[in-house]
Design an enzyme around this catalytic site. Structure first.
Site, PDB file in Angstrom:
ATOM      1  NE  ARG A   1      -4.150  -1.658   2.074  1.00 56.25           N
ATOM      2  CZ  ARG A   1      -5.458  -1.464   1.028  1.00 56.25           C
ATOM      3  NH1 ARG A   1      -5.228  -0.710   0.260  1.00 56.25           N
ATOM      4  NH2 ARG A   1      -6.072  -2.713   1.149  1.00 56.25           N
TER       5      ARG A   1
ATOM      6  CG  ASP B   1      -5.700   6.493  -2.561  1.00 55.02           C
ATOM      7  OD1 ASP B   1      -6.127   7.479  -2.925  1.00 55.02           O
ATOM      8  OD2 ASP B   1      -5.913   5.773  -1.444  1.00 55.02           O
TER       9      ASP B   1
ATOM     10  CB  THR C   1     -10.932  -2.120  -5.606  1.00 52.01           C
ATOM     11  OG1 THR C   1     -11.343  -2.194  -4.299  1.00 52.01           O
ATOM     12  CG2 THR C   1     -11.762  -1.243  -6.398  1.00 52.01           C
TER      13      THR C   1
ATOM     14  CG  ASP D   1     -13.314  -1.920  -1.566  1.00 51.88           C
ATOM     15  OD1 ASP D   1     -13.440  -3.040  -1.239  1.00 51.88           O
ATOM     16  OD2 ASP D   1     -13.095  -1.046  -0.883  1.00 51.88           O
TER      17      ASP D   1
HETATM   18  P1  FBP Z   1      -8.139  -1.739  -2.167  1.00 49.98           P
HETATM   19  O1  FBP Z   1      -9.068  -0.728  -2.278  1.00 49.98           O
HETATM   20  O2  FBP Z   1      -6.785  -1.609  -2.053  1.00 49.98           O
HETATM   21  O3  FBP Z   1      -8.536  -2.921  -3.420  1.00 49.98           O
HETATM   22  O4  FBP Z   1      -8.652  -2.647  -0.999  1.00 49.98           O
HETATM   23  C1  FBP Z   1      -9.851  -2.571  -0.601  1.00 49.98           C
HETATM   24  C2  FBP Z   1      -9.949  -3.592   0.800  1.00 49.98           C
HETATM   25  O5  FBP Z   1     -10.412  -4.846   0.192  1.00 49.98           O
HETATM   26  C3  FBP Z   1     -11.107  -2.959   1.492  1.00 49.98           C
HETATM   27  O6  FBP Z   1     -12.633  -3.618   1.209  1.00 49.98           O
HETATM   28  C4  FBP Z   1     -10.552  -3.141   2.940  1.00 49.98           C
HETATM   29  O7  FBP Z   1     -11.159  -1.989   3.955  1.00 49.98           O
HETATM   30  C5  FBP Z   1      -9.262  -3.038   2.834  1.00 49.98           C
HETATM   31  O8  FBP Z   1      -9.167  -3.583   1.609  1.00 49.98           O
HETATM   32  C6  FBP Z   1      -8.570  -3.746   3.800  1.00 49.98           C
HETATM   33  O9  FBP Z   1      -7.265  -3.904   3.467  1.00 49.98           O
HETATM   34  P2  FBP Z   1      -6.048  -4.143   4.683  1.00 49.98           P
HETATM   35  O10 FBP Z   1      -5.938  -5.415   5.046  1.00 49.98           O
HETATM   36  O11 FBP Z   1      -5.090  -3.840   3.791  1.00 49.98           O
HETATM   37  O12 FBP Z   1      -6.489  -3.047   5.608  1.00 49.98           O
END
Ligand code: FBP
Length: 541
Positions: free
Chosen positions: A147, A178, A205, A207
């Protein structure tokens, strides 16, 4: 059968993802067609100032039957960024196959551990043999993800150095809003530096909130919501069979409630909260608890002491008083991170405004601690760590005088690395091809996309979407910044309206649906159909 590989894995490796007709013969013979200049989602003048070189570029479309382009070998770097999403490996396989179709001596390098791999120069060459076992598999373990953002001048310069050292023609960034904002920054930076290096983004994603205009869906949403749909359907059936439990299910989706909405349409739970609607109607936590308790009470009166409630992960940030509390805590923790739970609690009690301090104190101890935990690299509260489902279950039980047998679940990580559905396997493999088509035609600062996704794969249309056309200005870390807009649930759109028209009838009567497991083989109407979200958005249902 190898003991290390499941029978399904072994069978799945043989799957040949289906390409749109335009891409079926590879990308070498494609002709590109540029549309008119593009603008931005909003704040066009400000976006132009941030991106003077890449702003306004046209949407690119492709037609087969071109002269075939200069067949020189291409060197491309690829990175996976952010949370895992089913299909990432197929984007890479698609890039590799398309590159080899352009020229047999083309090379692909994968950066390790996400964007950090670019600025620290950690990479590995992705050969046919290396990629082979990952075809159609879930996960990002081929090269890992991360990330990190690429933002400081030093990091940008280090990226340039790595790409030059490898002699890259292009960099493909597979990520969410992002990461694709970062791709736009890098594309602009390389042009400024007069470096001939394309940067292409790919929308990823689970999401489902990276979409808009010609970008119809992010990959991974289809598979992940099908996995959660299966699990929720099983829970609905267990609830009905046992007749004594309420299940509170939190679903991933850091901000937007698309996953919850899709799962609600697939399974018809008794209640599904949609964060965007909660914000619009300014529902307080108390009102959410009261309405949930009311459904529990009415079902009990109808002889049904069981039920299922879906809660989106991002709900907490949509509840007005919680939003204010979280904003105050974010500011506080940006100044004073660390310390034990007691120190943080004391500090919060002293420095929060009186209403926020009261909200914090009204929460169960575990939720308080979760809210006070350190923030992520963007300064945000880590909503996946906050047990909103437990908060709701506890408060509803309190409201009912303790009479509630509740089970709590969180479905998120269960779906992010599932083997991609046929839809996601085909879609991602196609996106890899579109990325290479864009590179071969010298595009930069563009997102690879496929349109008409609710139709048959043959008619999917490859396009290159200027990243700046997806942007607007938002506040980040207290300052206005150009970002790719996150697509929240549209309360006026057909998906939410379909849900809103039906949900009353799911509350007291049992209307559960049991979607079952993802099918990778079998009739197209079971194995190939995409999400209700996409079909409703495109008027296909
Ligand atoms: P991305 O937007 O990077 O695809 O990640 C989304 C997600 O799956 C969210 O639904 C969740 O809040 C987050 O990742 C959790 O990621 P981490 O375990 O790195 O906090």
């Amino acid at each position: 059968m190898s003991l290390g590989v499941s029978p399904l894995d072994a069978e799945r490796r043989k799957y040949r993802p289906r390409l749109p007709t335009v891409l079926a013969r590879g990308v070498a013979g494609l002709e590109v067609e540029a549309g008119g200049p593009t603008a931005a989602v909003a704040d066009a003048d400000a976006i132009r100032k941030h991106f003077p070189q890449t702003f306004g570029r046209p949407l690119l479309r492709f037609r087969s039957g071109g002269p075939g382009g200069a067949a020189k070998p291409l060197r491309v770097g690829v990175v996976l960024s952010g949370g895992q999403a089913p299909g990432g490996h197929n984007v890479i396989a698609g890039i590799l196959d398309a590159l080899r179709g352009v020229h047999g001596e083309s090379r692909l390098h994968g950066f390790l551990g996400g964007p950090r791999g670019i600025f620290t120069g950690q990479h590995r060459e992705l050969t046919v043999d290396l990629v082979e076992p990952y075809r159609n598999s879930g996960g990002f373990d081929m090269i890992g993800s991360g990330r990190d953002k690429i933002e400081t001048p030093e990091q940008l310069a280090a990226c340039r150095a790595t790409c030059e050292k490898l002699g890259l023609d292009a960099l493909v960034i597979i990520g969410g809003d992002d990461s694709n904002t970062n791709a736009a920054v890098l594309a602009e930076y390389f042009l400024e530096q007069q470096l001939d290096l394309s940067v292409i983004g790919v929308p990823k994603t689970i999401d489902g909130d990276l979409k808009g205009g010609p970008v119809e869906a992010s990959f991974g949403f289809d598979t992940a919501s099908k996995v959660y749909g299966e699990l929720i359907g099983n829970i609905c059936r267990d609830a009905k069979s046992a007749g004594k439990y309420w299940h509170f299910v939190k679903l991933m989706g850091r901000s937007a409630s698309h996953v919850t909405l899709e799962c609600a349409l697939r399974t018809r739970p008794n209640l599904a909260w949609i964060g965007e609607e909660v914000r619009k109607n300014e529902l307080t936590l108390r009102e959410i608890v009261d309405r949930t308790a009311d459904v529990v009470r009415r079902r009990r009166e109808a002889g049904r002491s069981y039920g299922v409630v879906l809660v989106p992960e991002g709900l907490i940030e949509f509840i007005p008083e919680m939003r204010v509390l979280i904003d105050e805590l974010n500011a506080l923790l940006a100044l004073h991170a660390g310390g034990d739970a007691e120190t943080q609690r004391r500090r919060a009690a002293e420095q929060l405004t009186a209403p926020s301090a009261a909200v914090l104190e009204s929460l169960p101890g575990n939720i308080r601690e979760q809210l006070l935990k350190d923030r992520d690299s963007h300064g945000n509260v880590q909503v996946s760590l906050i047990e909103t489902e437990a908060l709701l279950a506890v408060k509803v039980a309190e409201r009912l005088g303790g009479e509630l047998k509740a089970h709590k679940h969180f479905f998120g990580y269960e779906g992010r690395c599932a083997a991609p559905s046929n839809f996601d396997a085909d879609y991602t493999y196609g996106l890899g091809h579109v990325a290479v088509a864009l590179i071969a035609h010298g595009a930069t600062g563009a997102m690879a996309a496929l349109r008409n996704l609710s139709g048959p794969h043959e008619s999917w249309e490859p396009v290159g979407v200027p990243l700046t056309s997806l942007m607007r200005i938002e506040q980040r870390k207290g300052k206005p910044a150009p970002v790719i807009e996150k697509a929240l649930v549209d309360l006026e759109g057909p998906v939410f309206k379909t849900f809103a028209a039906e949900r009353e009838t799911w509350q007291v009567e049992d209307a559960y649906r049991y979607p079952g497991a993802i099918q990778y083989f079998g009739p197209a109407e079971v194995a190939d159909v995409t999400t209700a979200t996409l079909r409703l958005e495109q008027g296909a249902d």
